[in-house]
Design a protein around this motif. Sequence first.
Motif, short mmCIF file in Angstrom:
data_model
loop_
_atom_site.label_atom_id
_atom_site.label_comp_id
_atom_site.label_asym_id
_atom_site.label_seq_id
_atom_site.Cartn_x
_atom_site.Cartn_y
_atom_site.Cartn_z
N VAL A 186 -26.31 -7.64 -19.61
CA VAL A 186 -26.70 -6.83 -20.69
C VAL A 186 -27.07 -6.33 -20.35
O VAL A 186 -27.96 -6.11 -19.44
CB VAL A 186 -27.96 -7.65 -21.12
N PRO A 187 -26.89 -5.04 -20.72
CA PRO A 187 -27.00 -3.65 -20.04
C PRO A 187 -28.48 -2.95 -20.30
O PRO A 187 -28.83 -3.16 -21.22
CB PRO A 187 -26.59 -2.64 -20.89
N GLY A 188 -29.15 -3.12 -19.07
CA GLY A 188 -30.04 -2.86 -18.79
C GLY A 188 -30.63 -0.56 -19.44
O GLY A 188 -29.31 -0.12 -19.45
N PRO A 189 -31.47 -0.48 -18.99
CA PRO A 189 -31.97 1.22 -19.57
C PRO A 189 -30.98 1.93 -18.52
O PRO A 189 -30.38 2.79 -19.02
CB PRO A 189 -33.43 0.98 -18.99
N THR A 190 -30.51 1.42 -17.25
CA THR A 190 -30.11 2.31 -16.55
C THR A 190 -28.99 2.54 -16.33
O THR A 190 -27.50 3.38 -16.81
CB THR A 190 -30.11 1.91 -15.01
N GLN A 191 -28.37 1.30 -16.94
CA GLN A 191 -27.14 0.72 -17.30
C GLN A 191 -26.34 1.82 -19.07
O GLN A 191 -25.59 2.37 -18.92
CB GLN A 191 -26.39 -0.32 -17.67
N LEU A 192 -27.42 1.55 -19.52
CA LEU A 192 -27.33 2.64 -20.72
C LEU A 192 -27.39 4.30 -20.95
O LEU A 192 -26.63 5.10 -21.10
CB LEU A 192 -28.37 2.27 -22.36
N GLY B 226 -26.32 5.61 -17.79
CA GLY B 226 -24.93 6.10 -17.11
C GLY B 226 -23.80 5.96 -18.08
O GLY B 226 -23.61 7.41 -18.49
N HIS B 227 -24.23 4.99 -19.45
CA HIS B 227 -22.83 5.05 -19.68
C HIS B 227 -22.96 6.56 -21.23
O HIS B 227 -21.89 7.65 -20.93
CB HIS B 227 -22.87 4.23 -21.14
N ILE B 228 -23.92 6.72 -21.33
CA ILE B 228 -24.29 7.91 -22.31
C ILE B 228 -24.23 9.15 -21.42
O ILE B 228 -23.30 10.68 -22.02
CB ILE B 228 -26.07 8.43 -22.39
N LEU C 119 -21.30 12.01 -22.08
CA LEU C 119 -21.15 13.77 -22.35
C LEU C 119 -20.52 14.13 -21.42
O LEU C 119 -19.98 15.01 -22.09
CB LEU C 119 -23.16 13.31 -22.25
N GLN C 120 -20.18 14.40 -20.99
CA GLN C 120 -19.78 14.36 -19.37
C GLN C 120 -18.38 14.62 -19.71
O GLN C 120 -17.58 15.38 -19.60
CB GLN C 120 -19.31 13.60 -18.04
N HIS C 121 -17.68 13.39 -20.26
CA HIS C 121 -16.42 13.69 -21.26
C HIS C 121 -16.56 14.35 -21.96
O HIS C 121 -15.69 15.34 -22.33
CB HIS C 121 -16.35 12.19 -21.63
N VAL C 122 -17.71 14.58 -22.96
CA VAL C 122 -17.29 15.94 -24.28
C VAL C 122 -17.68 17.29 -23.55
O VAL C 122 -16.82 18.36 -24.14
CB VAL C 122 -18.72 15.24 -25.17
N ARG C 123 -17.93 17.15 -22.53
CA ARG C 123 -18.23 18.49 -22.26
C ARG C 123 -17.31 18.88 -21.62
O ARG C 123 -16.33 20.19 -20.91
CB ARG C 123 -19.29 18.27 -20.85
N ALA C 124 -16.33 18.42 -20.80
CA ALA C 124 -15.54 18.22 -20.14
C ALA C 124 -13.82 18.73 -21.03
O ALA C 124 -13.09 19.54 -21.34
CB ALA C 124 -14.57 17.28 -19.10
N PHE C 125 -14.80 18.08 -22.27
CA PHE C 125 -13.07 18.09 -22.84
C PHE C 125 -13.54 19.55 -24.19
O PHE C 125 -12.55 20.44 -24.37
CB PHE C 125 -13.00 17.46 -24.18
#
Length: 448
Positions: A13-19, A21-23, A27-33
């Motif tokens: 189960v993804p915890g707050p830290t994992q969630l 990290g995913h966000i 966002l990094q992928h969106v900024r890179a694009f």
Amino acid sequence: MTNDDRSRARDTVPGPTQLTGHIQRLLQHVRAFDRRRPMVWNGLLAMSWVQFAVLDVTSGGWRTVAIDPNVSGTLVLAMSIAFSAPLLWRRSHPLAVLAFMAPVSLVNAWSGAVIQAAHLQEIVVFNIALRLPARALTWAGGLVLAPLLAGTVHHPRSWDPLIVPHVWAFTLAALLGIVVRTRKEYTEALVDRAHRLELERDQQARLAAAAERTRIAREMHDIIGHNLSVITGLADGGAYAAAKSPERAAQALEAIGTTSRQALTELRRLLGVLRDHPAEADRAPQPTLDDMDGLIEGVRTAGLPVRLHVRGTPPPVPPTAGRQLTVYRVVQEALTNTLKHGGTAPPPTAEVTLTYGAAELEVLITDTGRGTGPGTATSTDAGTTSTGTGTATGPTGRDRGNGGQGIAGMRERASLYDGTLETGPRPGPSPAPGWQVRLRLPLEDNPS
């Protein structure tokens, strides 16, 4: 459910830290694009606001807040497009876009239409606060508020619907832009600092590796050079005595075996520290002044008569281990050079004199060798300087390791403790006065 099952369930189960990290990765992928294709995002945003503006006009929603609901629909549609379409260049030329919107805002306020698309100016204000100097916000405030003030002149009772909402929106957009800009600059500063620290760490690692390579090369030279010289002397003496005195030859062979085993032991210890885990490596103590008698006895066995003199009173606190190792290695290297280059006719002799002073330890190694060959007439080192390098031939000029690592290694060891090293012909009547090495080593570190 067992404890292992609960542990596996928590891991799946993804915890707050994992969630988070995913966000962040998303966002990094969106900024890179967005950095690669900035016009795509600009075009989508501008097109969306154009659609909303046109929908506001076609649905008649703008009349619910208009001061004059009878304004021409064509004019309202034109103003809506004029407020939304320029958002395509809001990031590249935000101040120019706001200047373009200012006349449209004046017409909007003067006519009494008060369309909602006028608030799209605050998106441009946000980009000005985010990208331009602080003084640009002053110009932005004038471009936004001047048309509204002109509209209140034409509609005196429209102060509240014209001025107040835009003032609040302008303030919020400017503050949001400043906050985002501050956060961005802070993040960039952290990234730059991390990058510089990484570079500094790599540089320190390279310097440490270079220093360690130098130290290892110096130790290998001292171990191999000295022991091989002793073995060579023993082998030559054994070969000479084999025909006349087999017992002396057998003693020489026994000494060769002993010296070889000592050299192998030291090499295994040195290489073991490099190869093994630190907890498993054999880290026997390095040689000290107490081992000087054993060193000199080994050189005597190799055929070089050596006398040891100790003058002065040793200090109550012995010199540091590093200083003692430096003295030991310098004496070892000097005697090794005598074995190599001292000649055989007549057989050379050597003397080692340790003199304890009030603040320094002086070591003088002299010999009476008469070897010939290219070498260094005089070499003096005071930690950072070297003088008198040249070429000498005949009895007074002998190769004492200057072409290899010998004198350089002694010089480096002396400089580590602010010591001085002098090498050159031994003072005395010519020809062939012999050779000497003088080491002066402070007993304490220099506070400066």
